[in-house]
Design a protein around this motif. Structure first.
Motif, PDB file in Angstrom:
ATOM      1  N   GLY A 181      25.868  53.464  39.394  1.00  0.00           N
ATOM      2  CA  GLY A 181      26.709  52.155  39.296  1.00  0.00           C
ATOM      3  C   GLY A 181      28.047  52.627  38.839  1.00  0.00           C
ATOM      4  N   LYS A 182      28.683  53.579  38.996  1.00  0.00           N
ATOM      5  CA  LYS A 182      30.083  54.006  38.500  1.00  0.00           C
ATOM      6  C   LYS A 182      30.857  53.922  39.883  1.00  0.00           C
ATOM      7  CE  LYS A 182      28.798  56.452  34.476  1.00  0.00           C
ATOM      8  NZ  LYS A 182      28.749  57.958  33.708  1.00  0.00           N
ATOM      9  N   PRO A 183      32.191  53.473  39.611  1.00  0.00           N
ATOM     10  CA  PRO A 183      32.954  53.598  40.770  1.00  0.00           C
ATOM     11  C   PRO A 183      33.618  54.782  41.059  1.00  0.00           C
ATOM     12  CG  PRO A 183      34.103  52.289  38.966  1.00  0.00           C
ATOM     13  CD  PRO A 183      32.690  52.640  38.599  1.00  0.00           C
ATOM     14  N   TYR A 184      33.846  55.326  41.968  1.00  0.00           N
ATOM     15  CA  TYR A 184      34.402  56.687  42.464  1.00  0.00           C
ATOM     16  C   TYR A 184      35.520  56.468  43.498  1.00  0.00           C
ATOM     17  CZ  TYR A 184      30.450  58.920  40.075  1.00  0.00           C
ATOM     18  OH  TYR A 184      29.614  59.185  39.234  1.00  0.00           O
ATOM     19  N   ARG A 185      36.637  56.871  43.253  1.00  0.00           N
ATOM     20  CA  ARG A 185      37.689  56.854  44.116  1.00  0.00           C
ATOM     21  C   ARG A 185      37.611  57.991  45.349  1.00  0.00           C
ATOM     22  NH1 ARG A 185      42.557  58.656  42.067  1.00  0.00           N
ATOM     23  NH2 ARG A 185      42.729  56.991  40.743  1.00  0.00           N
ATOM     24  N   VAL A 186      37.560  57.498  46.413  1.00  0.00           N
ATOM     25  CA  VAL A 186      37.224  58.353  47.603  1.00  0.00           C
ATOM     26  C   VAL A 186      38.620  59.103  47.880  1.00  0.00           C
ATOM     27  CG1 VAL A 186      36.482  58.751  49.918  1.00  0.00           C
ATOM     28  CG2 VAL A 186      35.225  57.372  48.506  1.00  0.00           C
ATOM     29  N   GLY A 187      39.530  58.066  48.006  1.00  0.00           N
ATOM     30  CA  GLY A 187      40.897  58.647  48.549  1.00  0.00           C
ATOM     31  C   GLY A 187      41.858  57.407  48.508  1.00  0.00           C
ATOM     32  N   PHE A 188      43.065  57.641  49.438  1.00  0.00           N
ATOM     33  CA  PHE A 188      43.966  56.535  49.557  1.00  0.00           C
ATOM     34  C   PHE A 188      44.142  56.361  51.015  1.00  0.00           C
ATOM     35  CE2 PHE A 188      44.868  58.070  45.080  1.00  0.00           C
ATOM     36  CZ  PHE A 188      45.116  56.931  44.500  1.00  0.00           C
ATOM     37  N   ALA A 189      44.734  55.203  51.350  1.00  0.00           N
ATOM     38  CA  ALA A 189      45.221  55.424  52.815  1.00  0.00           C
ATOM     39  C   ALA A 189      46.254  54.099  52.517  1.00  0.00           C
ATOM     40  CB  ALA A 189      44.074  54.596  53.655  1.00  0.00           C
ATOM     41  N   LEU A 190      46.872  54.350  53.907  1.00  0.00           N
ATOM     42  CA  LEU A 190      48.066  53.168  54.108  1.00  0.00           C
ATOM     43  C   LEU A 190      47.074  51.865  54.540  1.00  0.00           C
ATOM     44  CD1 LEU A 190      50.773  54.996  56.466  1.00  0.00           C
ATOM     45  CD2 LEU A 190      51.092  54.164  54.055  1.00  0.00           C
ATOM     46  N   GLY A 191      48.031  50.848  54.257  1.00  0.00           N
ATOM     47  CA  GLY A 191      47.227  49.553  54.625  1.00  0.00           C
ATOM     48  C   GLY A 191      48.246  48.564  54.838  1.00  0.00           C
ATOM     49  N   ASN A 192      47.769  47.361  55.715  1.00  0.00           N
ATOM     50  CA  ASN A 192      48.490  46.270  56.317  1.00  0.00           C
ATOM     51  C   ASN A 192      47.620  45.232  56.001  1.00  0.00           C
ATOM     52  OD1 ASN A 192      49.791  44.184  57.445  1.00  0.00           O
ATOM     53  ND2 ASN A 192      50.362  45.317  59.316  1.00  0.00           N
ATOM     54  N   LEU A 226      48.254  61.201  44.092  1.00  0.00           N
ATOM     55  CA  LEU A 226      49.263  60.803  44.986  1.00  0.00           C
ATOM     56  C   LEU A 226      50.447  61.459  44.326  1.00  0.00           C
ATOM     57  CD1 LEU A 226      48.659  57.271  46.118  1.00  0.00           C
ATOM     58  CD2 LEU A 226      48.633  59.257  47.594  1.00  0.00           C
ATOM     59  N   PRO A 227      51.773  61.622  44.841  1.00  0.00           N
ATOM     60  CA  PRO A 227      53.093  61.877  44.142  1.00  0.00           C
ATOM     61  C   PRO A 227      53.529  60.722  43.804  1.00  0.00           C
ATOM     62  CG  PRO A 227      53.099  62.492  46.766  1.00  0.00           C
ATOM     63  CD  PRO A 227      51.839  61.808  46.533  1.00  0.00           C
ATOM     64  N   GLU A 247      62.713  50.112  54.868  1.00  0.00           N
ATOM     65  CA  GLU A 247      61.937  51.134  53.964  1.00  0.00           C
ATOM     66  C   GLU A 247      61.404  50.354  52.869  1.00  0.00           C
ATOM     67  OE1 GLU A 247      64.123  55.004  52.703  1.00  0.00           O
ATOM     68  OE2 GLU A 247      64.105  53.648  51.003  1.00  0.00           O
ATOM     69  N   PHE A 248      59.964  50.903  52.634  1.00  0.00           N
ATOM     70  CA  PHE A 248      59.498  50.349  51.201  1.00  0.00           C
ATOM     71  C   PHE A 248      58.832  51.686  50.366  1.00  0.00           C
ATOM     72  CE2 PHE A 248      56.054  51.496  54.090  1.00  0.00           C
ATOM     73  CZ  PHE A 248      54.959  51.722  53.358  1.00  0.00           C
ATOM     74  N   LEU A 249      59.002  51.361  49.118  1.00  0.00           N
ATOM     75  CA  LEU A 249      58.458  52.202  47.959  1.00  0.00           C
ATOM     76  C   LEU A 249      57.304  51.918  47.477  1.00  0.00           C
ATOM     77  CD1 LEU A 249      61.986  52.409  46.121  1.00  0.00           C
ATOM     78  CD2 LEU A 249      61.125  53.770  48.108  1.00  0.00           C
ATOM     79  N   SER A 250      56.566  52.936  47.101  1.00  0.00           N
ATOM     80  CA  SER A 250      55.176  52.684  46.454  1.00  0.00           C
ATOM     81  C   SER A 250      55.075  54.083  45.603  1.00  0.00           C
ATOM     82  CB  SER A 250      54.064  52.436  47.469  1.00  0.00           C
ATOM     83  OG  SER A 250      52.969  52.136  46.671  1.00  0.00           O
ATOM     84  N   GLY A 251      53.831  54.221  45.105  1.00  0.00           N
ATOM     85  CA  GLY A 251      53.704  55.121  44.128  1.00  0.00           C
ATOM     86  C   GLY A 251      53.740  54.612  42.535  1.00  0.00           C
ATOM     87  N   GLU A 252      53.295  55.051  41.685  1.00  0.00           N
ATOM     88  CA  GLU A 252      53.393  54.785  40.246  1.00  0.00           C
ATOM     89  C   GLU A 252      54.603  54.633  39.672  1.00  0.00           C
ATOM     90  OE1 GLU A 252      49.109  55.238  38.099  1.00  0.00           O
ATOM     91  OE2 GLU A 252      50.410  57.083  37.742  1.00  0.00           O
ATOM     92  N   ASP A 253      55.561  55.481  40.286  1.00  0.00           N
ATOM     93  CA  ASP A 253      57.032  55.637  40.039  1.00  0.00           C
ATOM     94  C   ASP A 253      57.710  54.285  40.091  1.00  0.00           C
ATOM     95  OD1 ASP A 253      56.577  58.081  38.752  1.00  0.00           O
ATOM     96  OD2 ASP A 253      57.745  59.157  40.017  1.00  0.00           O
ATOM     97  N   ASN A 254      57.273  53.498  41.237  1.00  0.00           N
ATOM     98  CA  ASN A 254      57.831  52.339  41.404  1.00  0.00           C
ATOM     99  C   ASN A 254      57.220  50.977  41.242  1.00  0.00           C
ATOM    100  OD1 ASN A 254      60.204  53.641  42.986  1.00  0.00           O
ATOM    101  ND2 ASN A 254      58.623  54.531  44.101  1.00  0.00           N
TER     102      ASN A 254
END
Length: 332
Positions: A181-192, A226-227, A247-254
């Protein structure tokens, strides 16, 4: 490590590890969900599970598999009702500027701020709490279940009642709920995330309506952290011409929220912790073509790319089949 789900020319499903243009097929594995649940049960990482099963090269190249439309979303559920698509908004620094230039509001004058601007300011002030603690909750929305997901390379369906058919280039978090019953992050992906921004801007209470559209993510699932700083490119193509690009920015720094805080405020709800379920969560963006008065039309193509995620996510646009007409609900 970057993973895909794909079909052979005969329609058999597999999971593959991407190495350049080579697909290393994970042995005895039909889907990423089953791979992730096995890793959880074994108490090791997804990469360890892949290595334990072993791989062998596919006879088809990655590029050919993409061109033939045989690449699937990188995580799904065989029962679409058990795949929840959701997201958070006003999470990126500058994202308020795409909502009627809210960044020009005087943050010190709370009475002059819209509700959206106020939530954005709360995120700046409290969206990045110390690790292990809860910060301010973000804007959250429901988008649909797995039935709304369009595979990479396929076209979004825009309904006749839509006022806009606009892209949203975003990071997505892909999750599986374990037997515990616990969530597990499998990974990340680009999304639209693909939304109706004209409808949303009529009134922020229409946000929920504006999100009930198709979406796409992938083609690749990136395993691991992720970076902090990520730079991508969002394009709209009309025929062979580039209609718009930015251009678009993401990641926690942004971002004004940490990923940990966004994940906490999604999975704090018990109804999202059903064992075996898949969750796809869009983390938001600050870059939209509608902010530059771009109007899309059927036949256009969206292309979202970021070097850290391999091949770009490409989707077309077409008109949907006729929908339910007013007053046509039947009575039993």
């Amino acid at each position: 490590m970057r993973l895909i789900q794909f079909e052979t020319a005969q329609g058999q499903r597999h999971v593959g590890v991407i190495e350049g243009d080579v697909i290393q097929v994970v042995r005895a594995t039909e889907n990423t969900r089953e791979l992730a649940l096995s890793a959880i049960r074994q108490g090791h990482s997804l990469a360890d599970e892949v290595h334990a099963r072993g791989c062998e090269p596919s006879p088809d190249s990655y590029r050919r598999t993409l061109q033939e439309g045989r690449v699937l979303p990188p995580l799904d559920h065989q029962d679409p009702a058990h795949c929840l698509i959701s997201g958070t908004g006003l999470t990126h620094l500058g994202s308020a500027s795409t909502r009627d230039k809210m960044h020009q509001q005087n943050a010190a004058d709370q009475s002059a701020m819209t509700d959206s601007a106020r939530i954005f300011q709360w995120g700046i002030e409290g969206g990045r709490p110390p690790a292990g603690t809860a910060g301010v909750q973000p804007e959250w929305f429901y988008k649909g279940d797995g039935s709304i997901v369009v595979r990479p390379g396929s076209a979004f369906q825009t309904p006749a009642f839509a006022e806009d058919a606009g892209e949203e280039p975003e990071l997505t978090g892909l999750y599986v709920v374990g037997d515990d019953g616990k969530p597990y992050r499998v990974g990340f992906a680009l999304g639209n995330e693909f939304s109706d921004h004209v409808m949303e801007r009529r009134n922020y209470l229409y946000l929920a309506h504006s999100k009930l559209r198709n979406c796409s993510y992938g083609p690749e699932l990136r395993v691991g952290d992720l970076p902090g700083h990520l730079t991508g490119m969002s394009r709209i193509l009309r025929g062979e011409d580039v209609l718009w690009e930015k251009e678009f920015l993401s990641g926690e720094d942004n971002m004004c929220h940490s990923l940990e805080n966004l994940e906490y405020h999604h999975f704090k709800y018990a109804q999202f912790l059903r064992p075996g379920d898949v969750h796809v969560h869009f983390f938001g963006t600050a870059t939209l073509s509608v902010a530059d008065n771009i109007q899309t039309r059927p036949g256009d193509r969206f292309e979202i790319s970021m070097a850290e995620f391999g091949e770009p996510l490409i989707n077309g646009l077409q008109a949907a089949a006729p929908e339910l007409k007013a007053g046509k609900v039947n009575t039993l």
